[in-house]
Design a protein around this motif. Structure first.
Motif, PDB file in Angstrom:
ATOM      1  N   SER A  44       0.821  -1.224   0.000  1.00 15.91           N
ATOM      2  CA  SER A  44       0.000   0.000   0.000  1.00 15.91           C
ATOM      3  C   SER A  44       0.850   1.266   0.000  1.00 15.91           C
ATOM      4  O   SER A  44       0.346   2.357  -0.293  1.00 15.91           O
ATOM      5  CB  SER A  44      -0.934   0.006   1.208  1.00 15.91           C
ATOM      6  N   LEU A  45       2.143   1.158   0.308  1.00 14.31           N
ATOM      7  CA  LEU A  45       3.023   2.319   0.298  1.00 14.31           C
ATOM      8  C   LEU A  45       3.463   2.706  -1.110  1.00 14.31           C
ATOM      9  O   LEU A  45       3.920   3.836  -1.331  1.00 14.31           O
ATOM     10  CB  LEU A  45       4.277   2.044   1.137  1.00 14.31           C
ATOM     11  N   TYR A  46       3.329   1.779  -2.054  1.00 17.06           N
ATOM     12  CA  TYR A  46       3.909   2.021  -3.379  1.00 17.06           C
ATOM     13  C   TYR A  46       3.375   3.287  -4.059  1.00 17.06           C
ATOM     14  O   TYR A  46       4.148   4.050  -4.640  1.00 17.06           O
ATOM     15  CB  TYR A  46       3.726   0.804  -4.287  1.00 17.06           C
ATOM     16  N   PRO A  47       2.069   3.558  -4.008  1.00 15.52           N
ATOM     17  CA  PRO A  47       1.574   4.760  -4.698  1.00 15.52           C
ATOM     18  C   PRO A  47       1.908   6.078  -3.999  1.00 15.52           C
ATOM     19  O   PRO A  47       1.681   7.143  -4.574  1.00 15.52           O
ATOM     20  CB  PRO A  47       0.047   4.552  -4.712  1.00 15.52           C
ATOM     21  N   GLN A  48       2.440   6.023  -2.790  1.00 11.86           N
ATOM     22  CA  GLN A  48       2.677   7.242  -2.023  1.00 11.86           C
ATOM     23  C   GLN A  48       4.028   7.843  -2.416  1.00 11.86           C
ATOM     24  O   GLN A  48       5.059   7.613  -1.776  1.00 11.86           O
ATOM     25  CB  GLN A  48       2.623   6.934  -0.522  1.00 11.86           C
ATOM     26  N   ASP A  49       4.034   8.632  -3.476  1.00 16.59           N
ATOM     27  CA  ASP A  49       5.284   9.112  -4.070  1.00 16.59           C
ATOM     28  C   ASP A  49       6.125   9.958  -3.123  1.00 16.59           C
ATOM     29  O   ASP A  49       7.344  10.081  -3.313  1.00 16.59           O
ATOM     30  CB  ASP A  49       4.989   9.907  -5.341  1.00 16.59           C
ATOM     31  N   ASN A  50       5.511  10.542  -2.120  1.00 12.94           N
ATOM     32  CA  ASN A  50       6.276  11.360  -1.171  1.00 12.94           C
ATOM     33  C   ASN A  50       7.250  10.530  -0.346  1.00 12.94           C
ATOM     34  O   ASN A  50       8.157  11.079   0.294  1.00 12.94           O
ATOM     35  CB  ASN A  50       5.331  12.102  -0.223  1.00 12.94           C
ATOM     36  N   LEU A  51       7.102   9.209  -0.350  1.00 19.52           N
ATOM     37  CA  LEU A  51       7.986   8.328   0.424  1.00 19.52           C
ATOM     38  C   LEU A  51       9.281   7.996  -0.322  1.00 19.52           C
ATOM     39  O   LEU A  51      10.185   7.410   0.264  1.00 19.52           O
ATOM     40  CB  LEU A  51       7.279   7.017   0.770  1.00 19.52           C
ATOM     41  N   TYR A  52       9.365   8.390  -1.592  1.00 17.15           N
ATOM     42  CA  TYR A  52      10.456   7.920  -2.439  1.00 17.15           C
ATOM     43  C   TYR A  52      11.304   9.071  -2.972  1.00 17.15           C
ATOM     44  O   TYR A  52      10.812  10.174  -3.188  1.00 17.15           O
ATOM     45  CB  TYR A  52       9.888   7.120  -3.622  1.00 17.15           C
ATOM     46  N   ARG A  53      12.587   8.758  -3.206  1.00 14.06           N
ATOM     47  CA  ARG A  53      13.493   9.768  -3.765  1.00 14.06           C
ATOM     48  C   ARG A  53      13.601   9.665  -5.284  1.00 14.06           C
ATOM     49  O   ARG A  53      13.983  10.643  -5.944  1.00 14.06           O
ATOM     50  CB  ARG A  53      14.886   9.638  -3.147  1.00 14.06           C
TER      51      ARG A  53
END
Length: 238
Positions: A44-53
């Protein structure tokens, strides 16, 4: 998702058996390192673009087909917890491997100290990542080397269920020994299982002592469905 329960489970694993399997094959399977709810929470974290660089399209770089995203700091609690809890179990193995291969690098007992070494050398970008594959996607054989300081073991955790969520998409590792043809190892995983494997080199006992062999890893073609994986790499990138 009870992160404390997950980390306690890591402590309870048969790490001697894992080391023995790593020494024999260059990889070791860990059954059920994550429960289904933890896998689903990570997906469920995959679509949360703010978590990724950053996001990488594999086809654009000739890495295969599919995509992956590198997490940004601060890492999600479960990802940071896994990285921090698994590293101390692998560091003694890594040190024994380097000693056997006559390599100078030695690794501190705690991950924070190793990351400090990476950051002091300019390797400051986090490397844990999420990978997604759809039908006909695959990952070419490769090594995850991101700078001078490389921890020689890494972990991949399958977050999808083969036969239900996808078909195909097996984890594949190849090993090239001097003057020999490559040997392939295919690791069958279920949802929540992990594979620990060599990043690039491992020692093998020969008739004249230990020698180094080269390893690469990848994912075979996904024939149908959707496959998601968490990659836990312990060194940071330049």
């Amino acid at each position: 998702m009870d992160i404390r329960e997950i980390l306690q489970g890591i402590d309870a694993l048969d790490w001697q058996g894992i080391e023995d399997e790593l020494g024999q094959y260059g990889c070791a399977k860990i059954t059920g390192i994550l429960h289904e709810d933890a896998c689903d929470a990570l997906v469920s974290l995959y679509p949360q673009d703010n978590l990724y660089r950053s996001r990488i399209n594999m086809a654009r770089h000739n890495f295969g087909r599919g995509e992956y995203k590198y997490f940004a700091y601060p890492l999600p609690d479960i990802v940071d917890g896994l990285r921090t809890a698994i590293y101390p179990r692998l560091a003694p193995i890594a040190n024994r491997w380097n000693e056997a291969m006559h390599m100078d690098a030695r690794y501190p007992a705690e991950h924070a100290d190793f990351i400090r070494r990476c950051h002091d050398a300019g390797q400051t970008r986090p490397t844990p990542l999420m990978l997604q594959y759809k039908e006909d996607d695959y990952n070419c054989l490769h090594q995850d080397l991101y700078g001078e300081h490389v921890f020689p073991l890494q972990v991949a955790i399958l977050l999808s269920e083969p036969g239900k969520d996808f078909t195909g998409g097996e984890f594949v590792m190849t090993e090239q020994r001097p003057r020999m043809q490559s040997r392939a190892e295919v690791v069958s995983l279920h949802k929540g299982d992990a594979v620990v494997f060599a990043v690039s080199k491992r020692p093998v006992q020969g008739t004249r002592g230990n020698y180094r062999v080269e390893l690469r890893h990848g994912v075979s073609r996904v024939r149908s469905g959707h496959r998601c994986t968490l990659g836990v790499i312990f060194h940071d990138a330049e």
